[in-house]
Enzyme design. Structure first.
Site, PDB file in Angstrom:
ATOM      1  CG  ASP A 175      76.740  30.226  11.660  1.00 17.48           C
ATOM      2  OD1 ASP A 175      75.548  29.991  11.402  1.00 17.48           O
ATOM      3  OD2 ASP A 175      77.394  29.589  12.504  1.00 17.48           O
ATOM      4  CE1 TYR A 189      78.822  17.024   9.179  1.00 24.19           C
ATOM      5  CE2 TYR A 189      77.908  18.621  10.694  1.00 24.19           C
ATOM      6  CZ  TYR A 189      78.050  18.138   9.412  1.00 24.19           C
ATOM      7  OH  TYR A 189      77.444  18.775   8.373  1.00 24.19           O
ATOM      8  CE  LYS A 202      76.507  28.033  15.067  1.00 22.46           C
ATOM      9  NZ  LYS A 202      76.285  27.274  13.894  1.00 22.46           N
ATOM     10  CG  HIS A 204      73.160  31.165  15.335  1.00 17.18           C
ATOM     11  ND1 HIS A 204      72.179  30.204  15.313  1.00 17.18           N
ATOM     12  CD2 HIS A 204      74.055  30.794  14.389  1.00 17.18           C
ATOM     13  CE1 HIS A 204      72.460  29.300  14.387  1.00 17.18           C
ATOM     14  NE2 HIS A 204      73.590  29.638  13.808  1.00 17.18           N
ATOM     15  CB  CYS A 250      66.148  29.037   9.578  1.00 13.27           C
ATOM     16  SG  CYS A 250      65.376  27.617  10.382  1.00 13.27           S
ATOM     17  NE  ARG A 298      74.548  23.059  15.593  1.00 15.40           N
ATOM     18  CZ  ARG A 298      73.342  23.083  16.122  1.00 15.40           C
ATOM     19  NH1 ARG A 298      73.157  22.756  17.399  1.00 15.40           N
ATOM     20  NH2 ARG A 298      72.297  23.464  15.421  1.00 15.40           N
ATOM     21  NE  ARG A 303      75.789  22.426   7.806  1.00 15.71           N
ATOM     22  CZ  ARG A 303      75.165  23.479   8.354  1.00 15.71           C
ATOM     23  NH1 ARG A 303      75.617  24.701   8.175  1.00 15.71           N
ATOM     24  NH2 ARG A 303      74.070  23.298   9.074  1.00 15.71           N
ATOM     25  CB  SER A 329      70.937  25.378  12.666  1.00 14.63           C
ATOM     26  OG  SER A 329      71.716  25.836  13.744  1.00 14.63           O
TER      27      SER A 329
HETATM   28  P1  GTP Z   1      73.252  27.127   9.358  1.00  9.99           P
HETATM   29  O1  GTP Z   1      74.508  27.142   8.567  1.00  9.99           O
HETATM   30  O2  GTP Z   1      72.840  25.759   9.794  1.00  9.99           O
HETATM   31  O3  GTP Z   1      73.282  28.070  10.524  1.00  9.99           O
HETATM   32  O4  GTP Z   1      72.049  27.533   8.346  1.00  9.99           O
HETATM   33  P2  GTP Z   1      71.614  28.932   7.684  1.00  9.99           P
HETATM   34  O5  GTP Z   1      70.736  29.685   8.620  1.00  9.99           O
HETATM   35  O6  GTP Z   1      72.798  29.639   7.155  1.00  9.99           O
HETATM   36  O7  GTP Z   1      70.659  28.449   6.485  1.00  9.99           O
HETATM   37  P3  GTP Z   1      70.870  28.473   4.887  1.00  9.99           P
HETATM   38  O8  GTP Z   1      70.971  29.860   4.333  1.00  9.99           O
HETATM   39  O9  GTP Z   1      71.982  27.551   4.558  1.00  9.99           O
HETATM   40  O10 GTP Z   1      69.499  27.857   4.395  1.00  9.99           O
HETATM   41  C1  GTP Z   1      69.042  26.603   4.827  1.00  9.99           C
HETATM   42  C2  GTP Z   1      67.993  26.065   3.901  1.00  9.99           C
HETATM   43  O11 GTP Z   1      66.913  27.002   3.790  1.00  9.99           O
HETATM   44  C3  GTP Z   1      68.514  25.845   2.484  1.00  9.99           C
HETATM   45  O12 GTP Z   1      68.003  24.624   2.002  1.00  9.99           O
HETATM   46  C4  GTP Z   1      67.954  26.999   1.715  1.00  9.99           C
HETATM   47  O13 GTP Z   1      67.769  26.684   0.358  1.00  9.99           O
HETATM   48  C5  GTP Z   1      66.636  27.315   2.432  1.00  9.99           C
HETATM   49  N1  GTP Z   1      66.284  28.751   2.341  1.00  9.99           N
HETATM   50  C6  GTP Z   1      67.098  29.804   2.585  1.00  9.99           C
HETATM   51  N2  GTP Z   1      66.464  30.984   2.360  1.00  9.99           N
HETATM   52  C7  GTP Z   1      65.205  30.675   1.990  1.00  9.99           C
HETATM   53  C8  GTP Z   1      64.050  31.464   1.622  1.00  9.99           C
HETATM   54  O14 GTP Z   1      64.055  32.697   1.597  1.00  9.99           O
HETATM   55  N3  GTP Z   1      62.924  30.757   1.319  1.00  9.99           N
HETATM   56  C9  GTP Z   1      62.881  29.399   1.332  1.00  9.99           C
HETATM   57  N4  GTP Z   1      61.732  28.807   1.019  1.00  9.99           N
HETATM   58  N5  GTP Z   1      63.946  28.627   1.653  1.00  9.99           N
HETATM   59  C10 GTP Z   1      65.084  29.251   1.979  1.00  9.99           C
HETATM   60  C1  SPV Z   2      74.570  25.341  12.680  1.00 10.34           C
HETATM   61  O1  SPV Z   2      74.127  24.225  12.947  1.00 10.34           O
HETATM   62  O2  SPV Z   2      74.024  26.401  13.098  1.00 10.34           O
HETATM   63  C2  SPV Z   2      75.761  25.469  11.820  1.00 10.34           C
HETATM   64  C3  SPV Z   2      76.502  24.251  11.486  1.00 10.34           C
HETATM   65  O3  SPV Z   2      76.135  26.572  11.447  1.00 10.34           O
HETATM   66  S1  SPV Z   2      77.505  23.696  12.785  1.00 10.34           S
HETATM   67  O4  SPV Z   2      78.873  24.183  12.557  1.00 10.34           O
HETATM   68  O5  SPV Z   2      77.488  22.247  12.779  1.00 10.34           O
HETATM   69  O6  SPV Z   2      77.045  24.255  14.047  1.00 10.34           O
HETATM   70 MN    MN Z   3      74.665  28.247  12.137  1.00  4.54          MN
END
Ligand code: GTP
Ligand code: SPV
Ligand code: MN
Length: 610
Positions: free
Chosen positions: A298, A222, A231, A251, A275, A79, A391, A273
């Site tokens: 999400d 993207y 979003k 979110h 996290c 983004r 992704r 994002s």
């Molecule tokens: P978006 O799709 O961008 O909104 O991201 P998201 O909030 O869904 O994050 P996601 O669950 O994909 O995790 C992002 C990164 O954080 C990945 O590399 C995970 O492996 C890492 N991660 C997720 N949960 C944990 C946790 O409990 N501990 C740690 N250390 N890392 C974590």
């Molecule tokens: C985020 O960035 O919070 C995502 C990926 O879930 S995107 O669709 O690019 O916003």
């Molecule tokens: Mn997201």
């Protein structure tokens, strides 16, 4: 070229007047070679994937059924927050956290960019619906795009095609309203010019016209820049609808927890994002007897039901998840979801065996890969094989633990809301708010280190209120006011309890103090016990925090001192946090609700007394 000469334009499968008019207008401006009305069929999917494989945009994976890998232009990987605009009529309605441009001015600039921008390309018309199709008031949209990759991704991420189009005219014959979402990669194909696998433009605009409920996106192919139902619609535009209509567009993931006694609790959680939302949404608890199911990873739309409880619906139809770090050891549910196929991967590496790989998928990397930029890669290369924001895009229905009620338009009643960020210091593993207003303060002051999900520097601590900093469609102060006032829809006992979590606190040697992932179920168990009134917590200056003895830690590996450190409320660290919160609040200006200023005073006083 006259528009009647554009093949396909007159083959509209609808009589919806405003839709027909808008499609014609866009076709006249962008002058595509032809117009295709998308139906969402398997035949359409086969046709477009075949075309994109031939064009070099997609590689068909031999190791997974009906799955493909796309590699973007190396400049178009996330983004673009600095190119994202809220073009409300009045600047003050966009507030201090959004980029603003006058809507007339923005339209003039972008109309110039869109003129002939689809020349030589196909213009796709994608009718879609965010949320269940059988909602009484379906949230409709149409994305016009010149990207077949967007069509395929929208088919995974939204309810699109004939099913959605069937909702555009109500049973009473009334033409329903829809969000107009216009997208062009901004790369006209002049006669004789060869195409590239990932067309895009160095000039990018992601613009929102909240009063008109319209989205104009230019220059990027993207994810969040181009899949406009996600979003742009479901957060930025929907947050404005939600403000006007008395609900919340957030979110957040939606998780169903089932206790050993069979009691069901629904939890919504907002993390910025990259996290941890997808990971928590697919949790497999380590605490014996507990089970979890997923409803969304999400976005949550939440409104109060007749019983005074807050009900959440996931408007999406698929997961657009971060690939790196996802593996059988961290998120086996995500792995089993994508193993079933029907998945589009973007910016991951390719194995020699026709499969995908990314950093952290397996402990041992393969000996040889083609990296996301198409270069030879070996474990000694010293660079990630996949882009950090690569992704997977995969259907929710394939998730082995999807909750049966995930598609129910009534939604699910939320018992707890979690706000979480990525903070190496200061923020304890879990903190319960003292009441709704304190919980809103926790959300409004949420902070996190930036990640690769947006372009810009990674690892910088910034305030990210309710994990919505890049997604609020209006003034942040008004948004906080909306959160505070929405509680007046019900009585306090029916409101979800609000918690602040941080899975990412680190020790002095930089390692994570808390193992995270599946072990986060121990924190969720404590949260449920707090809801039931059966667990203890210490009253600290920042809120109610468990001691290690209050958590169920049976069988947890690791040093018990780490858990204590993860839970610690360090008053010196928190005193250092105060000026950052003050600066953040000062930036919001006079629309900052007085209740939040009061909460900051309380925190300051409690820290002074500690
Ligand atoms: P978006 O799709 O961008 O909104 O991201 P998201 O909030 O869904 O994050 P996601 O669950 O994909 O995790 C992002 C990164 O954080 C990945 O590399 C995970 O492996 C890492 N991660 C997720 N949960 C944990 C946790 O409990 N501990 C740690 N250390 N890392 C974590
Ligand atoms: C985020 O960035 O919070 C995502 C990926 O879930 S995107 O669709 O690019 O916003
Ligand atoms: Mn997201």
């Amino acid at each position: 070229m006259t528009t009647t000469a554009i093949p396909g334009l007159d083959q509209a499968p609808t009589t919806h007047g405003p839709l027909l008019e808008w499609v014609r207008e866009v076709a006249e401006l962008t002058t595509p070679q032809r117009v295709v009305w998308c139906d969402g069929s398997d035949e359409e999917w086969r046709r477009l994937t075949t075309e994109l494989v031939a064009a070099g945009t997609l590689v068909r994976l031999s190791a997974k059924p009906n799955s493909y890998r796309a590699a973007s232009d190396p400049s178009d990987v996330a983004r673009v927050e600095d190119r994202t605009f809220i073009c409300s009529r009045r600047e003050e309605d966009a507030g201090p956290t959004n980029n603003w441009m006058d809507p007339g001015e923005m339209k003039a600039v972008m109309t110039g960019l869109y003129r002939r921008s689809m020349a030589g390309r196909t213009m796709y018309v994608i009718p879609f619906c965010m949320g269940p199709l059988d909602d009484d008031n379906p949230k409709l949209g149409v994305e016009i795009t010149d990207s077949a990759y967007v069509v395929l991704s929208m088919r995974v991420m939204t309810r699109m095609g004939v099913g959605a189009l069937g909702k555009f005219i109500g049973a009473d014959g009334r033409e329903r309203e829809f969000v107009k979402a216009l997208h062009s990669v901004g790369s006209p194909l002049e006669p004789g010019r060869a195409d590239v696998p990932w067309p895009c433009n160095t000039t990018k605009y992601i613009s929102h016209f909240p009063e008109e409920r319209a989205i104009w996106s230019f220059g990027s192919g993207y994810g969040g820049n181009s899949l406009l139902g996600k979003k742009c619609y479901s957060l930025r535009i929907a947050s404005v609808m939600a403000r006007d209509e008395g609900w919340l567009a957030e979110h957040m993931l939606i998780l169903k927890l089932i206790s050993p006694q069979g009691t069901v609790y629904y939890i919504a959680a907002a993390f910025p994002s990259a996290c941890g939302k997808t990971n928590l949404a697919m949790l497999q608890p380590t605490v014996p007897g507990w089970k979890a199911e997923t409803l969304g990873d999400d976005i949550a739309w939440m409104r109060f039901g007749d019983d005074g409880r807050l009900y959440a619906v996931n408007p999406e139809f698929g997961f657009f998840g971060v690939a790196p770090g996802t593996g059988y050891h961290t998120n086996p549910v995500a792995m089993r979801t994508i193993e079933q196929g029907n998945t589009i991967f973007t910016n991951v590496a390719l194995t020699d065996g026709g499969d995908v790989w990314w950093d952290g998928m397996t402990e041992q990397p393969p000996d040889h890969l083609t990296d996301w930029k198409g270069r030879e890669w070996t474990p000694g290369t010293g660079e990630p094989a996949a882009h950090p924001n690569s992704r997977f895009c995969t259907p929710i229905e394939q998730c082995p633990i999807v909750a049966p009620e995930w598609d129910d338009p009534r939604g699910v009643p939320i018992s707890a809301i979690l706000f979480g960020g990525r903070r190496a210091t200061t923020v304890p593993l879990v903190t319960e708010s003292r009441d709704w207003t304190h919980g809103v303060f926790m959300g409004a002051t949420l902070s996190s280190e930036t990640t690769a999900a947006a372009t810009g520097k990674v690892g910088v601590v910034r305030r990210d209120p309710m994990a919505m900093l890049p997604f609020m469609g209006y003034h942040a102060g008004d948004y906080f006011g909306h959160w505070l006032h929405i509680a007046e829809h019900t009585n306090a006992a029916r409101l979800p309890k609000i918690f602040h979590v941080n899975w990412f606190r680190r020790g002095e040697d930089r390692r994570f103090l808390w193992p995270g992932f599946r072990e986060n179920s121990r924190v969720l168990k404590w949260i449920v016990d707090r809801i039931e009134g059966t667990a203890d917590a210490a009253d600290t200056p920042v809120g109610l925090v468990p001691t290690a003895a209050d958590l169920d830690l049976a069988g947890l590996d690791g040093d018990p001192a780490d858990v204590d450190a993860a839970l610690a409320v360090d008053t010196d660290e928190w005193r250092a946090e105060i000026p950052m919160i003050e600066e953040w609040f000062a930036g919001i200006g006079e629309k900052l609700p007085a209740e939040l200023r009061n909460q900051l005073d309380v925190l300051r006083k409690r820290l002074a007394a500690a």
